[in-house]
Design a protein around this motif. Structure first.
Motif: not given
Length: 193
Positions: A66-71, A86-91
């Motif tokens: 998701l971070a790569d896609l956002a960039e 980076l933390s969207r799904f790891s919180r």
């Protein structure tokens, strides 16, 4: 009028994702949660939804994607924004994707099938809460982006109903304001104008 179920439903709350900690439901508890999530109104018995489990390292991997896609979409991200993606799904220790699956039917409209998925998501939350876990239902920007959905494991014709973040919460939260019933309930008074 009081019962354990009414008391439970009257006090249900969503917990901020950042406050959801280990442990997540065990495999046996997760099976119970998912079984209950699938016991919803489902006109035609189509099961027009499915569940995707994001747990363990998969949560971190999804964040990197998701971070790569956002960039790709926005250009270089500032450090804080990149950490957010980076933390969207790891919180939370467990995220369950509720996915609307198209099942063509000549008499059952797509919106009704999507609502069945919403009912599955709500049952999922209630089951998790009933087992003592806290949960939060979100969608976010990647839910509406075709590549975001693909990265999250959805097929091109599937849509996100929501991502249910589940974990343990030990704190106390005050209830948020709820709508007054006289503002949201009315007796039928004829066709709308």
């Amino acid at each position: 009028m009081s019962s354990d179920i009414i008391d439970f439903l009257s006090t249900r709350k969503s917990i901020p994702i950042k406050d959801l900690a280990e442990p997540a439901p065990s495999d046996a508890e997760l099976e119970t949660i998912l079984r209950i999530a699938s016991r919803v109104p489902d006109h035609g018995r189509l099961a027009p939804w499915r569940f995707i489990l994001y747990r363990g390292q998969a949560r971190v991997d999804v964040g990197e994607k998701l971070a790569d896609l956002a960039e790709q979409l926005e250009g270089p991200l500032e450090e804080g924004r990149r950490k957010q993606e980076l933390s969207r799904f790891s919180r939370a220790p467990l995220v369950i994707g509720v996915v609307s699956v198209p099942k063509p039917h000549p008499r059952i409209p797509d919106w009704e099938k999507f609502l069945s998925g919403g009912a599955a998501a709500m049952n999922l939350i209630l089951a998790a809460n009933g087992l003592g876990y806290a949960a939060n239902w979100i969608s976010n920007w990647y839910s509406d982006h075709p590549e975001g959905r693909r990265l999250l494991g959805l097929k091109s014709d599937e849509r996100v109903v929501g991502f249910i973040h589940i974990g343990t919460y030990k704190g106390e939260l005050s209830d948020r304001p709820r709508p007054a019933l006289d503002e949201i309930v009315s007796d039928y008074a004829g066709p709308a104008e």
